[in-house]
Motif scaffolding. Sequence first.
Motif, short mmCIF file in Angstrom:
data_model
loop_
_atom_site.label_atom_id
_atom_site.label_comp_id
_atom_site.label_asym_id
_atom_site.label_seq_id
_atom_site.Cartn_x
_atom_site.Cartn_y
_atom_site.Cartn_z
N ARG A 279 11.79 37.90 33.14
CA ARG A 279 11.00 37.28 32.07
C ARG A 279 11.46 37.78 30.70
O ARG A 279 11.53 37.02 29.74
CB ARG A 279 9.50 37.57 32.29
N PHE A 280 11.80 39.08 30.62
CA PHE A 280 12.28 39.68 29.38
C PHE A 280 13.55 38.97 28.91
O PHE A 280 13.71 38.66 27.72
CB PHE A 280 12.54 41.17 29.58
N TYR B 223 7.83 39.96 23.77
CA TYR B 223 9.12 40.65 23.83
C TYR B 223 8.93 42.16 23.67
O TYR B 223 9.49 42.96 24.43
CB TYR B 223 10.04 40.11 22.73
N LYS B 224 8.12 42.55 22.65
CA LYS B 224 7.89 43.99 22.40
C LYS B 224 7.20 44.66 23.58
O LYS B 224 7.55 45.79 23.97
CB LYS B 224 7.03 44.17 21.14
N ASP B 225 6.20 43.98 24.16
CA ASP B 225 5.47 44.54 25.30
C ASP B 225 6.37 44.67 26.53
O ASP B 225 6.35 45.69 27.23
CB ASP B 225 4.25 43.67 25.66
N LEU B 226 7.17 43.63 26.77
CA LEU B 226 8.07 43.66 27.94
C LEU B 226 9.17 44.70 27.77
O LEU B 226 9.59 45.32 28.75
CB LEU B 226 8.70 42.27 28.16
N LYS B 227 9.61 44.89 26.54
CA LYS B 227 10.70 45.86 26.25
C LYS B 227 10.30 47.26 26.72
O LYS B 227 11.12 48.00 27.30
CB LYS B 227 10.99 45.87 24.74
N TYR C 17 -0.02 51.94 35.16
CA TYR C 17 -0.92 51.71 34.02
C TYR C 17 -0.33 50.68 33.05
O TYR C 17 -1.05 49.86 32.50
CB TYR C 17 -1.22 53.02 33.28
N MET C 18 1.00 50.74 32.87
CA MET C 18 1.65 49.79 31.96
C MET C 18 1.62 48.36 32.52
O MET C 18 1.69 47.39 31.77
CB MET C 18 3.10 50.22 31.70
N PRO D 20 -4.95 40.08 25.26
CA PRO D 20 -4.18 39.57 24.12
C PRO D 20 -4.80 39.89 22.76
O PRO D 20 -4.13 39.90 21.74
CB PRO D 20 -4.14 38.05 24.35
N GLU D 21 -6.12 40.19 22.76
CA GLU D 21 -6.78 40.52 21.48
C GLU D 21 -6.37 41.90 20.96
O GLU D 21 -6.46 42.16 19.77
CB GLU D 21 -8.32 40.53 21.63
#
Length: 358
Positions: free
Chosen positions: A11-12, A38-42, A97-98, A104-105
């Motif tokens: 997905r990244f 993108y930032k979260d998946l990175k 945990y990640m 999303p909020e």
Amino acid sequence: MLEKLNVIKQRFDEVSDLIIQPDIISDQKRYIALNKEYKDLKKLVDKREDYKRLLDRISEAEEIIADGSDEEMLEMAKMQYDEAKEQLPVLEEKIRYMLIPKDPEDSKNAVMELRAGTGGDEASIFAGDLFRMYSKYCESKGWKVDVVDFNEGTNGGYKEIQFEVTGEDVYGTLKFEAGVHRVQRVPQTETQGRVHTSAATVMVFPEAEEFDVEIDPKDVRIDFFCSSGPGGQSVNTTYSAVRLTHIPTGLVAQCQDQKSQHKNKEKAFRVLRSRLYDLELEKRQAEDAEKRGSMVSSGDRSAKIRTYNYPQGRVTDHRIGLTLYDLQNIINGDIQRIIDELMLVENTEKLKASDELI
């Protein structure tokens, strides 16, 4: 776990390709959402690399140990194997945990509102203390605090104060502060030296983007009035302050902090959007909390969440039964330990819920 992380890597790679496409860049709403993803998946992709390296070290050490022909290498391999095996469960726990689905909020900026409750002047003074506490905390995080509107107390502090906080993952951090805060101390106005209990309500809204909430201009009554707060010569001489009333819901947002009527109107509309957005969010939070039996975010704004006891120098968070004897530092903005504990409890609840679904 590696299978899950491989799906995330896939997905990244997709998102990495998408965010450089011209049609995505021109669609602001989609571009912002994909950039955030993108930032979260990175972060997870980086952890996947750490995890793969650790598994490779274990596999490499197992091969040397199985061969057993080189004694010097065998000793090193055993050390490498033991070390990697010790690190593996710690890393796996971090990744688990990640992998908990993020709200999303949480990445949004926040609008905070503090209101003096029971306790008269002392409640206003306490609301002022809380504003100072949050201002110092936000400063320590590198976040910007921008006052929208306020109504000062007769003996100091605020009857109410509203402010915006901008930065990274602001709402996801500050949402734990929503609820009723109580203070137990001898008020400045008390001549007998008796301990009084006063309260202030803290409300935290995620700041809504324009595309999150559409407001029909016909539904909003706009009133202009003279500013009553600090602001030099323009105070009480120009109609720069703005009050918005959303007719269908009766919600009111006003701003008098800026000298410019246009800027005040812009700020007031941001607050109104956030309030409308929060109405829906509050319903969702209450439903989610009911499903999980959550101790932390119940969505109940009238719940007493924390007591600041001055005679004993004690702060107690009633949701998780946490007591810290460090009131002076906490009231000076050092609230990270409390927030960390609340986050841990919420993440544990979410992890348990996701494990039950699997």
